[in-house]
Design a protein around this motif. Structure first.
Motif, mmCIF file in Angstrom:
data_model
loop_
_atom_site.group_PDB
_atom_site.id
_atom_site.type_symbol
_atom_site.label_atom_id
_atom_site.label_comp_id
_atom_site.label_asym_id
_atom_site.label_seq_id
_atom_site.Cartn_x
_atom_site.Cartn_y
_atom_site.Cartn_z
ATOM 1 N N ASP A 126 45.514 29.114 55.071
ATOM 2 C CA ASP A 126 44.360 29.023 55.468
ATOM 3 C C ASP A 126 43.746 28.843 56.981
ATOM 4 O OD1 ASP A 126 44.215 27.671 53.530
ATOM 5 O OD2 ASP A 126 44.642 25.432 53.243
ATOM 6 N N VAL A 127 41.910 29.609 56.627
ATOM 7 C CA VAL A 127 41.386 30.056 58.260
ATOM 8 C C VAL A 127 40.731 28.420 58.289
ATOM 9 C CG1 VAL A 127 40.265 31.447 59.548
ATOM 10 C CG2 VAL A 127 41.865 32.324 57.641
ATOM 11 N N ASP A 128 41.137 27.418 59.491
ATOM 12 C CA ASP A 128 40.531 26.984 60.157
ATOM 13 C C ASP A 128 39.419 27.278 60.798
ATOM 14 O OD1 ASP A 128 42.430 26.243 61.541
ATOM 15 O OD2 ASP A 128 42.833 24.561 60.258
ATOM 16 N N GLN A 129 39.113 26.140 62.059
ATOM 17 C CA GLN A 129 38.217 25.912 63.040
ATOM 18 C C GLN A 129 39.047 26.126 63.800
ATOM 19 O OE1 GLN A 129 38.689 23.418 61.040
ATOM 20 N NE2 GLN A 129 38.804 22.249 62.640
ATOM 21 N N HIS A 130 40.300 26.212 64.003
ATOM 22 C CA HIS A 130 41.423 25.916 64.532
ATOM 23 C C HIS A 130 42.192 27.570 64.666
ATOM 24 C CE1 HIS A 130 41.549 21.561 65.031
ATOM 25 N NE2 HIS A 130 41.955 21.642 64.277
ATOM 26 N N ILE A 131 42.603 28.163 64.153
ATOM 27 C CA ILE A 131 42.338 30.090 63.815
ATOM 28 C C ILE A 131 41.122 30.416 64.304
ATOM 29 C CG2 ILE A 131 43.192 31.982 62.729
ATOM 30 C CD1 ILE A 131 44.832 29.531 62.909
ATOM 31 N N GLU A 132 42.121 31.408 65.423
ATOM 32 C CA GLU A 132 41.107 31.867 66.464
ATOM 33 C C GLU A 132 40.589 33.095 65.876
ATOM 34 O OE1 GLU A 132 41.176 31.848 70.723
ATOM 35 O OE2 GLU A 132 42.021 28.850 70.516
ATOM 36 N N PHE A 133 41.539 33.329 65.840
ATOM 37 C CA PHE A 133 41.505 35.283 65.725
ATOM 38 C C PHE A 133 42.966 35.726 65.010
ATOM 39 C CE2 PHE A 133 43.055 35.239 70.081
ATOM 40 C CZ PHE A 133 44.003 35.784 70.339
ATOM 41 N N LEU A 134 43.776 36.983 64.338
ATOM 42 C CA LEU A 134 44.826 37.120 63.912
ATOM 43 C C LEU A 134 45.091 39.034 64.579
ATOM 44 C CD1 LEU A 134 46.979 37.685 61.519
ATOM 45 C CD2 LEU A 134 45.035 38.968 60.471
#
Length: 283
Positions: free
Chosen positions: A221-229
């Motif tokens: 899941d991409v939530d507000q804690h994931i900044e970049f990939l």
């Protein structure tokens, strides 16, 4: 018609295109806060560039999909080029992609490898690793990989690896059960049958009895804690840790500039391999 001309016509027929441009960027249409950038650089080897990638958004029914992939070829670039043109197409046509995503992605990888092996006369004896990411409506990532190209996310400033490096030493028992062996010569990396430095790959018909093309699949899941990939070939990971890669680009807002910077950092650390990378910024 010469043999060379016949072979070229066969390559066109199976969909072998030219490599993508060396650098570029884009953003989603419905998820406009999500941007992506990519960059490739030829290494110091004498052979032609063997890295290929996909970095784009597309609509599929009522979904917006971000399609991102790194294909790192070896013993020629034709298998990587084939994957660039066909792998996502094969994944998305699976009837159960939306209901049994992990199963569908694994099946698509295996079916694609079967097609590559069937066309080995055209595609040659080489192979390719792959790491793919499908971003669904900006909210979910489906990561799959075979080989040692890698997917890493920055989560609250910390690097977290989502893919698995398929090293021969880690899969030695599997390789030996299939009749192969893993060499471990001084001054060299472990290799399958003394040849290939990864335990899973597309193609490589001469080694396929001892290799797997089954991917590891992770849904994130991409939530507000994931900044970049970050998706990148091993030309980066041979010389940089996951955290070093994340730290080197975290403060760069432009995704394309971040991808270029990541390759510059790898080159400054004496990477000599072909290098390709994609950066997807979520915030």
């Amino acid at each position: 018609m010469t043999g060379k001309e016949i072979l070229q016509k066969m390559k066109v027929k199976v969909g072998l295109g030219t490599s993508v441009p060396e650098t570029g960027k884009g953003k989603g249409k419905t998820s406009k806060h999500i941007t992506h950038g990519f960059h490739l650089m030829k290494g110091k080897s004498a052979h032609p560039m063997e890295d290929y990638l996909v970095s784009e958004f597309k609509k599929d029914k009522d979904k917006e999909l971000g399609l991102f992939a790194i294909f790192d070829g070896h013993l020629g670039h034709d298998v990587a080029s084939y994957l660039q043109n066909h792998l996502f197409q094969n994944i998305l046509k699976q009837n159960d992609f939306w209901t049994e995503t992990e199963i569908a992605v694994k099946r698509a990888y295996l079916e694609t490898d079967e097609k590559i092996l069937e066309q080995s006369l055209v595609l040659g004896r080489g192979g390719s690793t792959a790491v793919t990411a499908i971003l669904i409506d900006g909210q979910k990532l489906v990561i799959a990989n075979v080989g040692d190209s890698r997917a890493v996310v920055c989560e609250n400033g910390k690097a977290r690896q989502l893919s698995i490096d398929h090293e021969p030493s880690k899969e030695k028992k599997y390789i030996e059960r299939r009749g192969g062996f893993v060499s471990n010569l001084p001054g060299d990396v472990p290799r399958v049958d003394g040849q290939l430095a990864v335990a899973r790959a597309f193609g490589d018909k001469s080694l396929k009895m001892h290799l797997s093309s089954e991917p590891d699949v992770v849904v994130q899941d991409v939530d507000q804690h994931i900044e970049f990939l970050i998706l990148a070939s091993d030309g980066i990971w041979k010389v940089m840790s996951n955290q070093e890669a994340v730290d080197s680009i975290r403060q760069i807002k432009d995704a394309q500039a971040a991808a270029e910077r990541l390759i510059e950092e790898a080159v400054s650390k004496k990477s000599k391999d072909d290098i390709s990378c994609i950066v997807v910024k979520f915030q």
